[in-house]
Design a protein around this motif. Structure first.
Motif, mmCIF file in Angstrom:
data_model
loop_
_atom_site.group_PDB
_atom_site.id
_atom_site.type_symbol
_atom_site.label_atom_id
_atom_site.label_comp_id
_atom_site.label_asym_id
_atom_site.label_seq_id
_atom_site.Cartn_x
_atom_site.Cartn_y
_atom_site.Cartn_z
ATOM 1 N N LYS A 39 0.811 -1.215 0.000
ATOM 2 C CA LYS A 39 0.000 0.000 0.000
ATOM 3 C C LYS A 39 0.847 1.270 0.000
ATOM 4 O O LYS A 39 0.376 2.330 -0.397
ATOM 5 C CB LYS A 39 -0.958 0.003 1.188
ATOM 6 C CG LYS A 39 -0.276 0.080 2.540
ATOM 7 C CD LYS A 39 -1.285 0.090 3.680
ATOM 8 C CE LYS A 39 -0.628 0.163 5.029
ATOM 9 N NZ LYS A 39 0.154 1.346 5.265
ATOM 10 N N ASP A 40 2.109 1.173 0.407
ATOM 11 C CA ASP A 40 2.985 2.337 0.447
ATOM 12 C C ASP A 40 3.934 2.419 -0.743
ATOM 13 O O ASP A 40 4.766 3.321 -0.807
ATOM 14 C CB ASP A 40 3.802 2.328 1.744
ATOM 15 C CG ASP A 40 2.919 2.427 2.974
ATOM 16 O OD1 ASP A 40 1.976 3.239 2.957
ATOM 17 O OD2 ASP A 40 3.162 1.688 3.948
ATOM 18 N N GLY A 41 3.832 1.469 -1.679
ATOM 19 C CA GLY A 41 4.662 1.507 -2.876
ATOM 20 C C GLY A 41 5.937 0.687 -2.803
ATOM 21 O O GLY A 41 6.706 0.649 -3.766
ATOM 22 N N LEU A 58 7.887 -10.522 2.295
ATOM 23 C CA LEU A 58 9.086 -9.746 2.593
ATOM 24 C C LEU A 58 9.161 -8.528 1.690
ATOM 25 O O LEU A 58 8.828 -8.613 0.505
ATOM 26 C CB LEU A 58 10.339 -10.585 2.334
ATOM 27 C CG LEU A 58 10.992 -11.300 3.494
ATOM 28 C CD1 LEU A 58 10.056 -12.289 4.120
ATOM 29 C CD2 LEU A 58 12.274 -11.942 3.063
ATOM 30 N N LYS A 59 9.623 -7.424 2.241
ATOM 31 C CA LYS A 59 9.909 -6.254 1.424
ATOM 32 C C LYS A 59 11.232 -6.530 0.719
ATOM 33 O O LYS A 59 12.225 -6.903 1.345
ATOM 34 C CB LYS A 59 9.979 -4.997 2.282
ATOM 35 C CG LYS A 59 8.610 -4.610 2.815
ATOM 36 C CD LYS A 59 8.625 -3.284 3.548
ATOM 37 C CE LYS A 59 7.206 -2.961 3.985
ATOM 38 N NZ LYS A 59 7.103 -1.682 4.659
ATOM 39 N N VAL A 60 11.233 -6.348 -0.585
ATOM 40 C CA VAL A 60 12.391 -6.721 -1.401
ATOM 41 C C VAL A 60 13.623 -5.914 -1.007
ATOM 42 O O VAL A 60 14.734 -6.462 -0.947
ATOM 43 C CB VAL A 60 12.077 -6.589 -2.899
ATOM 44 C CG1 VAL A 60 13.307 -6.848 -3.747
ATOM 45 C CG2 VAL A 60 10.945 -7.535 -3.282
ATOM 46 N N HIS A 61 13.477 -4.624 -0.717
ATOM 47 C CA HIS A 61 14.660 -3.833 -0.376
ATOM 48 C C HIS A 61 15.336 -4.347 0.892
ATOM 49 O O HIS A 61 16.562 -4.345 0.991
ATOM 50 C CB HIS A 61 14.334 -2.331 -0.284
ATOM 51 C CG HIS A 61 13.525 -1.903 0.884
ATOM 52 N ND1 HIS A 61 12.162 -2.087 0.974
ATOM 53 C CD2 HIS A 61 13.894 -1.280 2.034
ATOM 54 C CE1 HIS A 61 11.729 -1.584 2.103
ATOM 55 N NE2 HIS A 61 12.749 -1.100 2.780
ATOM 56 N N GLY A 83 14.884 7.809 -3.412
ATOM 57 C CA GLY A 83 13.499 8.039 -3.030
ATOM 58 C C GLY A 83 12.484 7.187 -3.757
ATOM 59 O O GLY A 83 11.302 7.210 -3.436
ATOM 60 N N SER A 84 12.922 6.404 -4.734
ATOM 61 C CA SER A 84 12.008 5.557 -5.508
ATOM 62 C C SER A 84 11.858 4.212 -4.805
ATOM 63 O O SER A 84 12.789 3.408 -4.769
ATOM 64 C CB SER A 84 12.540 5.365 -6.923
ATOM 65 O OG SER A 84 11.691 4.523 -7.653
ATOM 66 N N ARG A 85 10.669 3.956 -4.270
ATOM 67 C CA ARG A 85 10.439 2.762 -3.458
ATOM 68 C C ARG A 85 10.431 1.464 -4.252
ATOM 69 O O ARG A 85 10.444 0.389 -3.668
ATOM 70 C CB ARG A 85 9.129 2.908 -2.694
ATOM 71 C CG ARG A 85 9.190 4.018 -1.675
ATOM 72 C CD ARG A 85 7.869 4.262 -1.020
ATOM 73 N NE ARG A 85 8.018 5.294 -0.006
ATOM 74 C CZ ARG A 85 7.013 5.799 0.675
ATOM 75 N NH1 ARG A 85 5.785 5.368 0.475
ATOM 76 N NH2 ARG A 85 7.233 6.738 1.565
ATOM 77 N N ASP A 86 10.398 1.549 -5.569
ATOM 78 C CA ASP A 86 10.440 0.324 -6.372
ATOM 79 C C ASP A 86 11.807 0.115 -7.019
ATOM 80 O O ASP A 86 11.981 -0.791 -7.822
ATOM 81 C CB ASP A 86 9.309 0.298 -7.405
ATOM 82 C CG ASP A 86 9.383 1.442 -8.395
ATOM 83 O OD1 ASP A 86 10.252 2.325 -8.248
ATOM 84 O OD2 ASP A 86 8.554 1.452 -9.323
ATOM 85 N N ASP A 87 12.793 0.931 -6.678
ATOM 86 C CA ASP A 87 14.162 0.769 -7.177
ATOM 87 C C ASP A 87 14.970 0.041 -6.111
ATOM 88 O O ASP A 87 15.504 0.657 -5.193
ATOM 89 C CB ASP A 87 14.774 2.134 -7.488
ATOM 90 C CG ASP A 87 16.168 2.029 -8.086
ATOM 91 O OD1 ASP A 87 16.728 0.908 -8.135
ATOM 92 O OD2 ASP A 87 16.715 3.073 -8.487
#
Length: 166
Positions: A39-41, A58-61, A83-87
Motif C-alpha cells: 500500500k505504500d509503494g 518480505l519487502k524486497v529492499h 526516493g524511488s520505493r520500487d528501485d
C-alpha cells in the motif's frame, strides 16, 4: 553475460535468492518470483517455508540489504537513496536509523509528513471544507485518526464526509 550477483536470502537459504539488482528467484528452478507493490509503494515478494508451509511477505529492499550488507548496530531501516520505493538495486539502498530515514525523506527528498499535507472534505463529490493539514482538521472538531483511516482507504467516510489529500 550478466553482471548480476545472487545471494541467499537470510532465513531462506537454499529456498530463495535475491540479486543486487532487486530480483528474487528460486535457485533450484532459476525462476524469478513475482513482485507486487504494498500500500505504500514498496515491492513485496511472497516466500514459503516450513512444515506445515507458512507464507512470509518480505519487502524486497530489506531482502537485498540483508543478503548483501549486514546492518550496522542501531541502523535497522532500509533507505532508498533516490526516493524511488520500487528501485531495489543494491546501489540505491543503505541501512539507516529511523531518524536518518525521516531526515532523508523530509529533508533531501522534500516530502511532506502525511499529517502536514493539505486535505479536503467532500460531500457528494464536491469539496465542502479545506484544511492545511489533518492536525488542523482535528483542531476543528474532526478525529485525526478517523481522517487517516479514510485517506488510507480503510473507511469510506468520517462524519458523513469523504476525505482526500488536496
Amino acid at each position: 553475460m550478466s553482471d548480476e550477483s545472487w545471494r541467499p536470502i537470510p532465513d531462506f537459504e537454499g529456498l530463495y535468492e535475491v540479486s543486487d539488482l532487486g530480483w528474487v528467484r528460486n535457485p533450484r528452478t532459476g525462476k524469478a518470483l513475482r513482485l507486487r507493490p504494498d500500500k505504500d509503494g514498496y515491492q513485496l515478494v511472497s516466500l514459503y517455508k516450513g512444515s506445515p508451509v507458512k507464507k512470509y511477505d518480505l519487502k524486497v529492499h530489506r531482502a537485498v540489504l540483508s543478503a548483501f550488507v549486514r546492518p550496522p548496530v542501531g541502523k535497522e531501516q532500509g533507505n532508498h537513496i533516490n526516493g524511488s520505493r520500487d528501485d531495489n538495486r543494491l546501489a540505491n539502498l543503505e541501512w539507516v536509523t529511523c531518524s536518518q530515514n525521516h531526515l532523508h525523506a523530509y529533508g533531501a527528498l522534500k516530502r511532506q509528513p502525511p499529517a502536514e499535507r493539505p486535505v479536503v472534505a467532500l460531500r457528494d463529490g464536491a469539496e465542502v471544507l479545506f484544511f492545511r493539514s489533518i492536525s488542523t482538521a482535528g483542531r476543528s472538531g474532526f478525529r485525526r485518526k478517523s481522517i487517516q483511516e479514510v485517506l488510507a482507504g480503510n473507511w469510506r467516510t468520517h462524519r458523513g464526509l469523504e476525505w482526500r489529500y488536496a
